[in-house]
Design an enzyme around this catalytic site. Sequence first.
Site, PDB file in Angstrom:
ATOM      1  N   VAL A  73     -15.167   2.926 -12.671  1.00  0.00           N
ATOM      2  CA  VAL A  73     -15.401   1.488 -12.505  1.00  0.00           C
ATOM      3  C   VAL A  73     -14.151   0.818 -11.950  1.00  0.00           C
ATOM      4  O   VAL A  73     -13.077   1.408 -11.930  1.00  0.00           O
ATOM      5  CB  VAL A  73     -15.795   0.837 -13.849  1.00  0.00           C
ATOM      6  CG1 VAL A  73     -17.152   1.341 -14.303  1.00  0.00           C
ATOM      7  CG2 VAL A  73     -14.741   1.092 -14.911  1.00  0.00           C
ATOM      8  N   THR A  75     -10.933  -1.756 -11.565  1.00  0.00           N
ATOM      9  CA  THR A  75      -9.891  -2.233 -12.479  1.00  0.00           C
ATOM     10  C   THR A  75      -9.026  -3.255 -11.744  1.00  0.00           C
ATOM     11  O   THR A  75      -7.875  -2.995 -11.431  1.00  0.00           O
ATOM     12  CB  THR A  75      -9.002  -1.057 -12.940  1.00  0.00           C
ATOM     13  OG1 THR A  75      -8.558  -0.339 -11.768  1.00  0.00           O
ATOM     14  CG2 THR A  75      -9.741  -0.103 -13.837  1.00  0.00           C
ATOM     15  N   CYS A 258      -5.996  -0.962  -3.445  1.00  0.00           N
ATOM     16  CA  CYS A 258      -5.083  -0.210  -4.316  1.00  0.00           C
ATOM     17  C   CYS A 258      -3.630  -0.653  -4.306  1.00  0.00           C
ATOM     18  O   CYS A 258      -3.037  -0.849  -5.358  1.00  0.00           O
ATOM     19  CB  CYS A 258      -5.118   1.267  -3.934  1.00  0.00           C
ATOM     20  SG  CYS A 258      -6.691   2.019  -4.278  1.00  0.00           S
ATOM     21  N   PHE A 259      -3.044  -0.740  -3.116  1.00  0.00           N
ATOM     22  CA  PHE A 259      -1.579  -0.805  -3.056  1.00  0.00           C
ATOM     23  C   PHE A 259      -0.988  -1.958  -3.866  1.00  0.00           C
ATOM     24  O   PHE A 259      -0.150  -1.755  -4.731  1.00  0.00           O
ATOM     25  CB  PHE A 259      -1.103  -0.863  -1.603  1.00  0.00           C
ATOM     26  CG  PHE A 259      -1.203   0.445  -0.872  1.00  0.00           C
ATOM     27  CD1 PHE A 259      -1.518   1.614  -1.540  1.00  0.00           C
ATOM     28  CD2 PHE A 259      -0.972   0.521   0.492  1.00  0.00           C
ATOM     29  CE1 PHE A 259      -1.605   2.824  -0.878  1.00  0.00           C
ATOM     30  CE2 PHE A 259      -1.051   1.722   1.175  1.00  0.00           C
ATOM     31  CZ  PHE A 259      -1.373   2.876   0.489  1.00  0.00           C
ATOM     32  N   GLN A 260      -1.435  -3.166  -3.550  1.00  0.00           N
ATOM     33  CA  GLN A 260      -0.841  -4.316  -4.240  1.00  0.00           C
ATOM     34  C   GLN A 260      -1.121  -4.251  -5.738  1.00  0.00           C
ATOM     35  O   GLN A 260      -0.226  -4.431  -6.568  1.00  0.00           O
ATOM     36  CB  GLN A 260      -1.392  -5.604  -3.637  1.00  0.00           C
ATOM     37  CG  GLN A 260      -0.896  -6.825  -4.380  1.00  0.00           C
ATOM     38  CD  GLN A 260      -1.175  -8.100  -3.618  1.00  0.00           C
ATOM     39  OE1 GLN A 260      -1.011  -8.177  -2.408  1.00  0.00           O
ATOM     40  NE2 GLN A 260      -1.592  -9.125  -4.329  1.00  0.00           N
TER      41      GLN A 260
HETATM   42  C1  UDX Z   1      -4.737   4.156  -0.205  1.00  0.00           C
HETATM   43  C2  UDX Z   1      -4.051   5.522  -0.376  1.00  0.00           C
HETATM   44  O1  UDX Z   1      -3.703   6.041   0.912  1.00  0.00           O
HETATM   45  C3  UDX Z   1      -4.955   6.473  -1.108  1.00  0.00           C
HETATM   46  O2  UDX Z   1      -4.288   7.695  -1.353  1.00  0.00           O
HETATM   47  C4  UDX Z   1      -5.388   5.848  -2.419  1.00  0.00           C
HETATM   48  O3  UDX Z   1      -6.305   6.693  -3.053  1.00  0.00           O
HETATM   49  C5  UDX Z   1      -6.008   4.497  -2.189  1.00  0.00           C
HETATM   50  O4  UDX Z   1      -5.128   3.652  -1.458  1.00  0.00           O
HETATM   51  P1  UDX Z   1      -6.576   3.135   1.418  1.00  0.00           P
HETATM   52  O5  UDX Z   1      -6.190   1.822   0.805  1.00  0.00           O
HETATM   53  O6  UDX Z   1      -7.999   3.484   1.523  1.00  0.00           O
HETATM   54  O7  UDX Z   1      -5.870   4.334   0.636  1.00  0.00           O
HETATM   55  O8  UDX Z   1      -5.999   3.177   2.927  1.00  0.00           O
HETATM   56  P2  UDX Z   1      -4.611   3.550   3.599  1.00  0.00           P
HETATM   57  O9  UDX Z   1      -4.898   4.365   4.786  1.00  0.00           O
HETATM   58  O10 UDX Z   1      -3.628   4.080   2.661  1.00  0.00           O
HETATM   59  O11 UDX Z   1      -4.112   2.141   4.157  1.00  0.00           O
HETATM   60  C6  UDX Z   1      -3.736   1.082   3.288  1.00  0.00           C
HETATM   61  C7  UDX Z   1      -3.242  -0.101   4.107  1.00  0.00           C
HETATM   62  O12 UDX Z   1      -2.002   0.215   4.726  1.00  0.00           O
HETATM   63  C8  UDX Z   1      -4.165  -0.516   5.249  1.00  0.00           C
HETATM   64  O13 UDX Z   1      -4.205  -1.925   5.316  1.00  0.00           O
HETATM   65  C9  UDX Z   1      -3.529   0.086   6.461  1.00  0.00           C
HETATM   66  O14 UDX Z   1      -3.839  -0.584   7.648  1.00  0.00           O
HETATM   67  C10 UDX Z   1      -2.061  -0.048   6.110  1.00  0.00           C
HETATM   68  N1  UDX Z   1      -1.199   0.918   6.808  1.00  0.00           N
HETATM   69  C11 UDX Z   1      -1.314   2.250   6.584  1.00  0.00           C
HETATM   70  C12 UDX Z   1      -0.213   0.447   7.685  1.00  0.00           C
HETATM   71  O15 UDX Z   1      -0.065  -0.769   7.889  1.00  0.00           O
HETATM   72  N2  UDX Z   1       0.611   1.366   8.296  1.00  0.00           N
HETATM   73  C13 UDX Z   1       0.495   2.701   8.092  1.00  0.00           C
HETATM   74  O16 UDX Z   1       1.286   3.461   8.682  1.00  0.00           O
HETATM   75  C14 UDX Z   1      -0.498   3.161   7.209  1.00  0.00           C
END
Ligand code: UDX
Length: 443
Positions: A73, A75, A258-260
């Site tokens: 789910v 989070t 995810c990232f933020q």
């Molecule tokens: C990410 C992780 O890669 C993955 O392992 C995790 O399970 C979930 O979060 P995701 O968010 O699907 O995956 O996409 P990702 O390809 O990692 O890109 C994230 C963001 O970073 C996007 O907005 C992408 O455009 C940006 N990005 C990525 C860049 O700006 N530059 C890059 O070189 C790579």
Amino acid sequence: MAVIADRCPGIQVTVVDLNAERIAAWNDPDLSQLPVYEPELDAVVGRARGQNLHFTTAVEEAIAAADMVFISVNTPTKTRGLGAGQASDLRWVEASARTVAQAARGHTIVVEKSTLPVRTAEVIQTILSAATGDGNGCSFSVLSNPEFLAEGTAIPDLEAPDRVLIGGDDPAAIAALAAIYGQWVPAERILTTNLWSSELSKLTANAFLAQRISSINSIAAVCEATGADVREVAKAIGADSRIGAKFLQAGPGFGGSCFQKDILNLVYLYRHYGLEEVAAYWEQVVTLNTWQQQRIARLVVTRLFGTVSGKRIGVLGFAFKADTNDTRESPAIRICRDLLEEGAILQILDPKVEEGQITAGLVQPAGGGEGSWLPVADVHQAASGADALLLLTEWQAFAQIDWPAVAAVMRQPAWLFDTRAKADGAAARAAGLNVWTVGEGSG
Ligand code: UDX
């Protein structure tokens, strides 16, 4: 789950959800109607569905029949209360754990698939052990099995993962889950750790990846100021095998679910443990990401003579990256909102994002900007009457724009702002446009 079903014909996989509409969409005979757009997913679902992959709202029944339950789910970051803005909202994880505790029969392995704060497994274990004491004969093992797939490449990422990570303290449960992945993943790629290392590894992987993006975006700004080119710098540093070439593309900042969220989660954890300097260090990755988005909106306004009020701007792409219809935390949202605040008229084009999602992203708080936006169907419409095109998502189609035809329908002097370095900038320039490309210094 679709890939597990596809790769393990002997295992019955049942995906349950309380949302009947969503389950109906997963069961739609027309595979182009699946609720998630992801390349190759329709083929995988098409092969397994009705064989050993099932979608149903019969939650309790499916849990009772299961040997293993994956909690998958969402989070999201809490918006109010304790830890608002940083901590994860675990209400759905907790609710799922309670449902599993009440519905499970016999011994059940419960797998945390959602990305979770460190030590969440403890919460799940506590809820489940309350049920163990009920005297109904059921017992549980909890595992952490974070998912590393990226959207847009989810199927290949799952079919050939760099690694599968399983955290736990019950060797039999770990072996059972490893045996599932072992049907297609080489044994040396299946890593096992304790529960907390597994939970922390997922957050750390995302923090490191996001940090690379903020780092390269910080270099992009210096490139623009000094005449260097960020793609040349990325190539030069990426050739160092210790740094590596991937994830060095400057852009409008990272988006996605995810990232933020995961970095803020770590920041919250560090503050909880009194590690203020560490919290501030990682928080800066998010601060720089927000800055990059604001900086792009500001430079569009500046180049258009300091005002975009009443001006048309074509927005190319709204998804947070190409090959997905996901708009969660998309950089397009903040950048477009800033331009609306300045009174722009945005003509927004995205090949996969639906209008409702754009509306949801752009809803302004009361008293927000005076700008407006409309969805458009092609680049020609996005450019029509516009002073600028703003490329925000790196869809492949945007690499093949007919620039003379597009320039002809724009108001001159016209601009291309390419935040992904995706368009053919030379062709756009030859067609008479002014071109700004992220990280490209003017020398
Ligand atoms: C990410 C992780 O890669 C993955 O392992 C995790 O399970 C979930 O979060 P995701 O968010 O699907 O995956 O996409 P990702 O390809 O990692 O890109 C994230 C963001 O970073 C996007 O907005 C992408 O455009 C940006 N990005 C990525 C860049 O700006 N530059 C890059 O070189 C790579």
